[in-house]
Design an enzyme around this catalytic site. Structure first.
Site, PDB file in Angstrom:
ATOM      1  N   GLY A 180       3.559  -7.174  -1.638  1.00  0.00           N
ATOM      2  CA  GLY A 180       2.799  -7.968  -2.595  1.00  0.00           C
ATOM      3  C   GLY A 180       1.568  -7.207  -3.024  1.00  0.00           C
ATOM      4  CB  CYS A 181      -1.829  -8.359  -3.824  1.00  0.00           C
ATOM      5  SG  CYS A 181      -3.453  -7.695  -4.224  1.00  0.00           S
ATOM      6  CG  PHE A 182      -2.490  -2.374  -4.028  1.00  0.00           C
ATOM      7  CD1 PHE A 182      -3.609  -3.041  -4.484  1.00  0.00           C
ATOM      8  CD2 PHE A 182      -1.908  -1.424  -4.866  1.00  0.00           C
ATOM      9  CE1 PHE A 182      -4.162  -2.772  -5.721  1.00  0.00           C
ATOM     10  CE2 PHE A 182      -2.453  -1.150  -6.109  1.00  0.00           C
ATOM     11  CZ  PHE A 182      -3.590  -1.830  -6.535  1.00  0.00           C
TER      12      PHE A 182
END
Length: 175
Positions: free
Chosen positions: A9-11
């Site tokens: 997902g979002c880093f």
């Protein structure tokens, strides 16, 4: 030092989680798996580069094993979600383990099979296991985002619960 590359997902979330672990010496947020050379956040966000937001981790295998990193990875994202993570939707947010060696591939497959055979999740595991082919560091303002912006709403609402979960489950592995 060895490298591991995960997309969950979002880093920003993955970066925050892995920075806490003993034996992890460097975490870089970036883009991995696509065909576009030197992508930017803007092009990756359009969902047409086939890169995923990812983190590349440099770790000391004498201090933390790849299997330990996998265990943290599986618990720090929803491996059953297809098409993204949480409200971050699109191919750039799809979860994957990008293996660098045959040993990493085997360990990733074994850990995925163990998770699939457990009763932890009711849905099938969607996280992919793919060969590593590239990694492009994200823009500097993405690096260490949580540490630099922990009061931001996204950090409070999305990243904090993941950080707290890892702190609770893996307290002995923390710096």
């Amino acid at each position: 030092m060895e490298k591991a590359t995960f997309a969950g997902g979002c880093f920003w979330c993955q970066d925050a989680v892995f920075r806490m672990l003993k034996g992890v010496h460097l975490v870089r947020s970036g883009y991995s798996g696509g065909d576009t050379k030197d992508p930017s956040y803007e092009t990756v966000s359009e969902g047409v580069t086939w890169h995923r937001e990812a983190v590349q981790i440099e770790y000391d295998p004498d201090e933390i094993s790849f299997e330990d990193l996998l265990e943290v990875f599986w618990t720090s994202h929803d491996p059953t979600q297809v098409g993204g993570q949480g409200s971050d939707i699109g191919p750039q947010y799809e979860a994957a383990i990008f293996y660098h060696t045959e040993e990493q591939r085997s360990a990733a497959e074994q850990s995925k099979q163990a998770l699939e055979g457990s009763t932890v999740y009711d849905a099938p595991i969607a996280t992919e296991i793919l060969p590593y082919k590239n990694f492009y560091p994200a823009e500097e303002y993405h690096q260490g985002y949580y540490q630099n912006n922990s009061d931001a709403p996204y950090c409070q609402l999305v990243i904090n619960p993941k950080v707290e979960k890892v702190r609770e489950l893996f307290s002995k592995k923390l710096k």
